[in-house]
Design an enzyme around this catalytic site. Structure first.
Site, mmCIF file in Angstrom:
data_model
loop_
_atom_site.group_PDB
_atom_site.id
_atom_site.type_symbol
_atom_site.label_atom_id
_atom_site.label_comp_id
_atom_site.label_asym_id
_atom_site.label_seq_id
_atom_site.Cartn_x
_atom_site.Cartn_y
_atom_site.Cartn_z
ATOM 1 N N TYR A 72 12.024 30.392 8.090
ATOM 2 C CA TYR A 72 10.483 30.083 8.050
ATOM 3 C C TYR A 72 9.727 31.519 7.552
ATOM 4 O O TYR A 72 8.803 32.059 8.023
ATOM 5 C CB TYR A 72 10.015 30.093 9.614
ATOM 6 C CG TYR A 72 10.461 28.947 10.392
ATOM 7 C CD1 TYR A 72 10.303 27.630 10.451
ATOM 8 C CD2 TYR A 72 11.548 29.384 11.211
ATOM 9 C CE1 TYR A 72 11.002 26.709 11.105
ATOM 10 C CE2 TYR A 72 12.626 28.401 11.846
ATOM 11 C CZ TYR A 72 11.933 27.207 11.916
ATOM 12 O OH TYR A 72 12.762 26.172 12.452
ATOM 13 N N GLN A 114 0.360 36.678 6.961
ATOM 14 C CA GLN A 114 -0.188 37.029 8.240
ATOM 15 C C GLN A 114 -1.804 37.300 8.238
ATOM 16 O O GLN A 114 -2.016 38.150 7.551
ATOM 17 C CB GLN A 114 0.629 38.303 8.827
ATOM 18 C CG GLN A 114 1.989 37.762 9.068
ATOM 19 C CD GLN A 114 2.427 37.211 10.417
ATOM 20 O OE1 GLN A 114 1.516 37.035 11.364
ATOM 21 N NE2 GLN A 114 3.524 36.486 10.655
ATOM 22 N N CYS A 133 4.568 33.064 17.697
ATOM 23 C CA CYS A 133 3.107 33.227 18.116
ATOM 24 C C CYS A 133 2.907 32.349 19.072
ATOM 25 O O CYS A 133 1.432 32.185 19.553
ATOM 26 C CB CYS A 133 2.089 33.088 16.847
ATOM 27 S SG CYS A 133 2.821 31.292 16.016
ATOM 28 N N CYS A 191 -18.712 30.154 20.573
ATOM 29 C CA CYS A 191 -17.612 29.996 19.530
ATOM 30 C C CYS A 191 -16.133 29.784 20.292
ATOM 31 O O CYS A 191 -15.877 30.162 21.101
ATOM 32 C CB CYS A 191 -17.625 31.342 18.969
ATOM 33 S SG CYS A 191 -16.416 31.716 17.597
ATOM 34 N N GLU A 228 11.979 28.304 3.576
ATOM 35 C CA GLU A 228 10.533 28.078 3.878
ATOM 36 C C GLU A 228 10.209 26.532 3.348
ATOM 37 O O GLU A 228 10.794 26.175 2.202
ATOM 38 C CB GLU A 228 9.718 29.087 3.050
ATOM 39 C CG GLU A 228 8.338 28.930 2.934
ATOM 40 C CD GLU A 228 7.331 28.340 4.261
ATOM 41 O OE1 GLU A 228 7.586 29.241 5.184
ATOM 42 O OE2 GLU A 228 6.500 27.485 4.188
HETATM 43 C C1 LIG Z 1 4.423 31.874 11.438
HETATM 44 S S1 LIG Z 1 4.655 31.471 9.573
HETATM 45 C C2 LIG Z 1 5.856 32.791 9.330
HETATM 46 C C3 LIG Z 1 5.845 33.292 7.836
HETATM 47 C C4 LIG Z 1 6.456 34.632 7.454
HETATM 48 N N1 LIG Z 1 7.747 34.960 8.486
HETATM 49 C C5 LIG Z 1 5.351 35.742 7.755
HETATM 50 O O1 LIG Z 1 5.615 36.422 8.532
HETATM 51 O O2 LIG Z 1 4.507 35.850 6.977
HETATM 52 C C6 LIG Z 1 5.575 30.077 9.798
HETATM 53 C C7 LIG Z 1 6.275 29.651 8.423
HETATM 54 O O3 LIG Z 1 7.051 28.407 8.645
HETATM 55 C C8 LIG Z 1 6.729 27.559 7.546
HETATM 56 N N2 LIG Z 1 7.578 26.340 8.285
HETATM 57 C C9 LIG Z 1 6.955 25.235 9.091
HETATM 58 N N3 LIG Z 1 7.879 24.633 9.272
HETATM 59 C C10 LIG Z 1 8.824 24.722 8.637
HETATM 60 C C11 LIG Z 1 10.297 23.976 8.506
HETATM 61 N N4 LIG Z 1 10.488 22.826 9.482
HETATM 62 N N5 LIG Z 1 11.147 24.547 7.703
HETATM 63 C C12 LIG Z 1 10.891 25.668 7.123
HETATM 64 N N6 LIG Z 1 9.772 26.177 7.165
HETATM 65 C C13 LIG Z 1 8.787 25.660 7.863
HETATM 66 C C14 LIG Z 1 5.499 27.643 7.168
HETATM 67 O O4 LIG Z 1 4.988 27.054 6.192
HETATM 68 C C15 LIG Z 1 5.183 29.067 7.545
HETATM 69 O O5 LIG Z 1 5.282 29.594 6.372
#
Ligand SMILES: C[S@@+](CC[C@H](N)C(=O)[O-])C[C@H]1O[C@@H](n2cnc3c(N)ncnc32)[C@H](O)[C@@H]1O
Length: 451
Positions: A312, A283, A409, A78, A333
């Protein structure tokens, strides 16, 4: 120079970024999955590239004291977990060392100290989102399961120890329904057939379930019977058809058709309720998400006068957690549906000091400052794996917020970005949190203060 199919006895010197063992043969680096540090193993070389190669363990000659019997039947094939052969506490030490090594390489030996990884009390069945590929096996029959590592071969579903058990039961019930009612599975070779993926999201604290059927078309035969079965047997709250007719590896297509319920579920994190839509990021380990957010906010030591940017922000989780500690939060976002959820989340939790903007952080961050004259005292970023773009880093350096909290991450891109911020910031604290137990993925929080 080593060659494919040659056998060697090697000592494992360290771990690589995917939790695999690393050995040197005449100074040539070989990565060996399922081998542990300090072990002596007999390997066969399976691949040789210009500057490194890959080996496969044939025999463990000297065993690590931290090696355990993997408790999963499909573990070897897997692509999900890669650390089930290692004692859980030791996986945390390995992750801490992995992040520490990245800092040492970029900042110099022990210039930045990485704290112990915050582990999970019960590191099982933690995932709230499951994405099962559906396809055709070599015998031409429909199959559902998980992709084998680095391939698109589908390994039939067996009990998965990191997944929510309900997700598996529901996905299997849909598969059984497909077989009994001649609903076809998508064939990646011929691009024919209907069902491509089954995605299940579970609100772990609310017990609400979302079921997404990703289909190469718009109609499911006996759709009403399928809905009735899922609602009656599993109390599924909402069912969505996601149309994906493209020849692509991306799971979800653009169009969602809600065929039961209202198209979303709720979950509870800390004291807050969150609305989750099919396309919004949430998450995958909610138990550790609470730990991650609370730890980040404790480390941040925000103040009631602070204007905080949550970059983000997804569905607004971090900003909402932070809202009671600061004067005002602005979340940015890129996914519009996530911003709709974030606005709704602020409303249902009665949070009034928060505003959300849909768009690319690269542009919206500048717009907030240039067009609206809003400047942050503190910034929390939680970007996707690729990390921050240059424009965002220059914006931070130009606006000089007194605190900068980086949640990531992907420690490699985080360390790369922190090096650029070092010009004006001091890294005061780095704490990894185990969001993905038994996998080599590592989440980290870094707190920076303006020099
Ligand atoms: C790791 S997640 C974190 C989300 C949130 N902070 C959480 O803990 O649930 C990253 C987020 O960044 C958004 N994202 C990716 N590229 C982006 C960009 N260029 N500008 C704004 N948001 C973006 C994704 O859609 C996603 O929701």
């Amino acid at each position: 120079m080593i060659k494919k199919n040659e056998e060697y006895e090697v000592k494992i010197l360290d771990y690589g970024m995917n939790g695999e063992g690393v050995a040197k043969i005449d100074n040539f680096t070989v990565f060996i999955p399922n081998a542990m540090k300090d072990e002596k193993v007999k390997i066969v070389i399976v691949k040789v590239l210009a500057s490194y190669g890959f080996g496969k363990v044939l025999e463990i000659i000297e065993k690590s004291p931290y090696r355990v019997e993997a408790d999963c039947e499909t573990y070897k094939r897997c692509g999900g977990c890669d650390m089930r052969h290692i004692d859980y506490e030791e996986t945390l030490n390995i992750k801490q060392n992995m992040v520490q090594t990245l800092f040492n390489k970029t900042f110099g030996e022990n210039k930045v100290k990485v704290e112990k990884v915050i582990g999970m009390g019960n590191p099982y069945n933690y995932r709230n989102k499951a994405q099962y590929p559906v396809g055709i096996n070599k015998e031409g029959e429909p199959v559902i399961g998980i992709f084998a590592e680095r391939t698109h071969e589908i390994i039939p579903m067996k009990e998965c120890l990191i997944q929510n058990p309900l997700s598996e039961k529901i996905a299997f019930a849909i598969y059984k329904f497909m077989k009994e009612n001649n609903v076809s599975a998508y064939d990646e070779e011929t691009l024919e057939g209907l069902v491509r993926h089954i995605v299940i999201k579970v609100g772990v604290r609310t017990h609400e379930i979302m079921c997404i059927l990703v289909i190469n078309g718009t109609k499911i035969p006996k759709e009403q019977e399928l809905i009735e079965m899922l609602v009656k047997a599993y109390n599924v709250k909402t069912i969505i058809k996601n149309v994906n007719k493209e020849n692509t590896n991306v799971i979800l297509g653009k169009e969602n058709i809600v065929i039961h319920g209202d198209g979303f579920i709720y979950d509870i994190l800390g004291d807050y309720t969150f609305k989750i839509s099919p396309k919004s990021f949430y998450q995958v380990n909610p138990v550790q998400a609470e730990v991650l957010y609370n730890t980040a906010l404790e480390m941040a030591e925000l103040s009631k006068d602070d204007i905080l940017f949550d970059l983000y922000c997804g569905i607004g989780t971090i900003g909402i957690f932070a809202s009671s500690f600061v004067k005002k939060v602005y979340g940015i976002e890129i996914v519009e549906q996530a911003i709709d959820d974030a606005k709704e989340n602020a409303k249902i939790n009665n949070i009034e000091n928060i505003e959300f903007y849909a768009g690319d952080v690269e542009k919206v961050f500048s717009n907030l400052m240039e067009k609206k004259q809003i400047y942050p005292d503190a910034i929390i970023v939680d970007p996707p794996r690729k990390g921050l773009d240059e424009n965002t880093i220059s914006n931070v350096l130009a606006v000089e917020p007194k605190k900068f909290i980086y949640i990531s991450c992907n420690p490699a891109t985080m360390v790369r970005d922190l090096k650029l911020l070092e010009e004006k910031y001091e890294i005061t604290n780095v704490v990894p949190v185990d969001m993905f137990p038994y996998t080599s993925h590592t989440e980290s929080i870094a707190v920076l203060e303006l020099k």
